[in-house]
Every structure is written in structure tokens, then in C-alpha cells.
Design a protein around this motif. Sequence first.
Motif, mmCIF file in Angstrom:
data_model
loop_
_atom_site.group_PDB
_atom_site.id
_atom_site.type_symbol
_atom_site.label_atom_id
_atom_site.label_comp_id
_atom_site.label_asym_id
_atom_site.label_seq_id
_atom_site.Cartn_x
_atom_site.Cartn_y
_atom_site.Cartn_z
ATOM 1 N N ASP A 44 44.832 53.219 32.215
ATOM 2 C CA ASP A 44 45.011 53.469 33.644
ATOM 3 C C ASP A 44 43.867 52.809 34.387
ATOM 4 N N SER A 45 44.020 51.530 34.676
ATOM 5 C CA SER A 45 42.933 50.732 35.226
ATOM 6 C C SER A 45 42.683 51.032 36.691
ATOM 7 N N PRO A 46 41.453 50.801 37.150
ATOM 8 C CA PRO A 46 41.191 50.826 38.595
ATOM 9 C C PRO A 46 42.010 49.739 39.291
ATOM 10 N N THR A 47 42.233 49.919 40.575
ATOM 11 C CA THR A 47 42.919 48.900 41.358
ATOM 12 C C THR A 47 41.950 47.765 41.694
ATOM 13 N N ILE A 48 42.518 46.647 42.137
ATOM 14 C CA ILE A 48 41.687 45.537 42.590
ATOM 15 C C ILE A 48 40.771 46.002 43.728
ATOM 16 N N GLY A 49 41.301 46.795 44.628
ATOM 17 C CA GLY A 49 40.501 47.295 45.737
ATOM 18 C C GLY A 49 39.344 48.157 45.284
ATOM 19 N N GLN A 50 39.563 48.994 44.280
ATOM 20 C CA GLN A 50 38.486 49.845 43.753
ATOM 21 C C GLN A 50 37.410 49.009 43.083
ATOM 22 N N TYR A 51 37.821 47.971 42.366
ATOM 23 C CA TYR A 51 36.834 47.067 41.775
ATOM 24 C C TYR A 51 36.038 46.346 42.863
ATOM 25 N N LYS A 294 37.584 55.001 40.089
ATOM 26 C CA LYS A 294 38.912 55.377 40.597
ATOM 27 C C LYS A 294 38.833 56.613 41.490
#
Length: 339
Positions: A44-51, A294
Amino acid sequence: MDSWQDRDSLVKMKPGFCCLGITDRCMLKCKMCNKWQTDIIKEDSPTIGQYKTFITNLRELVDNNFVINFGGGEALLFEGLLDLVKFSAERGFLTNIASNGWLIDEEMAKRIADSGLTEINLSLDSLNEDTHDYLRGVKGVYRQVMQAIEYLGKYCKHTKIGICCVIYDKNLEELMPLIEWVNNNDKLDYISFMAPMQPNNTCLDRQWWKGEHSFLFPKNAEKACSFVDRVLKLKAIGYKIGGQISQLEAFKLYFKSPERFVKKTRCNLDRAVHVSAVGDVFLCFRWDVLGNIKRGDDIREIWNSQEADRARQNITTCKDNCHFLLNCFFEEDCTFDLE
């Protein structure tokens, strides 16, 4: 006063290393990594925005020319990776991707060039196709790496292209030809070496080199050390060999006595920042998770938190020669004694 506090009073504590383990997914079945055996459906990866938020906040903590390392698994499997590379470069970061080369076709090489990537490390453990494919667990990997080098060399004129090679018992006799080949290849900027470690995603075993994965560790320490000495001599006369001299010297100590801590003072991972494929933030993977991007946890607050200070205190007592210490963030020992 604790030793980490002694150090903090002498130099302002800033991150010195950052690795975004962007994904644990990989198409290979490497002998030195079990990540391919994990249940990737649950990632369950972070979103691009969260990165991007993490990268923006990290910029306030670090000096100029700070490197963000994107790793895996196979980092290029993460959709949006090159967007993050470009975003990082636009904010003054240097960027590095570690890759097995499998996904680098002509189109990918063009996209990498457009991203502004500073450096890419391609895994290549031998010029013997059978050896490399054996260690990486999939037939045809060697040829994919060779093709990747051609495409990167053609399109990525402003990206450093390096070979990352691990010194195993299996390939020890085949490494000198690899060094010569890299040195004479105008598409490659360097070859760097790593020491073998306990495979990823296996239960912690402080004497792993004696167990089921012992086949990875050089059986003849004298021969392994002799190879490192040859590498040091070639580096001294200008061969395209990366890494610090002190790091290569530490490899020799490690090959002779892997249970002996290689640094003269103490572990420096108190200055590292790691983010896992599911967003967990930590300094060293052997100590507590300090937050998760996240959830919106801010790296600026995490870095200066009491929980981070406790992790640093634990790190000062650690005497394990882990992958991140020996291979990724090896620093010269401080001139002052922290013991």
C-alpha cells in the motif's frame, strides 16, 4: 550526557543520507534478496503527492547537493518514479536510482534522460552471463543489462551511469575482467562494489554467513582481501572505481571477521532517513518506526522528535555490520571519539 548528544553539541545534526525504498516489487528472483517472495498485492504505497510533500519538507533539513536514493525492489516498477525524480531535481536535490536494468528499453532511457536523473546504478555481478543470471535468478537478465547500458549511453548524456557489483564467492574470480571492461567502456562512469549481506526479507541472523545463505559469502577471506587490495591499487592509478578507500578497507575487515564491527567509532545511521514502500519512516530498520508519510507525518517534526533521539541513542550502541552501514552510507570515522 549521552554520546549522540555529545555529537549534536559539536555539529548541527542534519540528515546525511536518504533512501526511498519506493517499492518492494521486483521481477527477478535474486539469490541475495527475498523481496520477490513477499505478497506484493498488500503493498500500500504512498501517493505521488505524499512523496512530493515529504521531498519538499526534507529540503528544509538538508544541505545543497543532497542525494535522494530511489531503491527497491526494482524502483522503475513504481509508476510515477521519474515524476518524483524530476520533482526532486527541480528542488535542488541530486538523485540516484538503483536498477537491475530489466525495464530499460529505448523509450525508458529517453524518459530517464528527460527526468534530469543525476545517477543510475545498474546491477552487474560478472561478464559471465551464466554467473549473473544465476545470482539474479532469471535467465536473460545479463543481456537486458547490456542492452540497458547501450540505451542509457545513447540518450542519458547528463546522467552518470555506474555498475554496482557485489563481491560473492560465486563471482570472485570473475571481477577483474569486469573492472577492466568498465574502465574501457566509454558509456560507463564507474564501477562500485558492495559486500555481501544477509538477504533482504529474511529473519535476522547475526551469523547469517554460517547458515543457509553461506554460499554467498567468500569462503577464502585471504583471496577476497587480495582482490580488494588490487581494487585499491587500480583506484589509486585512476581506474573508474567508485566508493571510498576507507569503505574498501572496511570490506577487508568484514571478510576476515564478519562478526567484528568494522568502524573505529560507531554507527553513523543516526543521520540517515529511510522511507519504506508502505510509507514508514525510520533512521535504521532495526529500530522503531518513527512515522508514516501516508498519515501526513512531517519529516521535519520526525527528525527533531524525542522518538528520533531515542532511536539515535540505540544506534550508537549497535555493532552490526548491516547493509546500510557498510554498503550505502559508509562515512569516514569521526576525528573525535564518540565511545
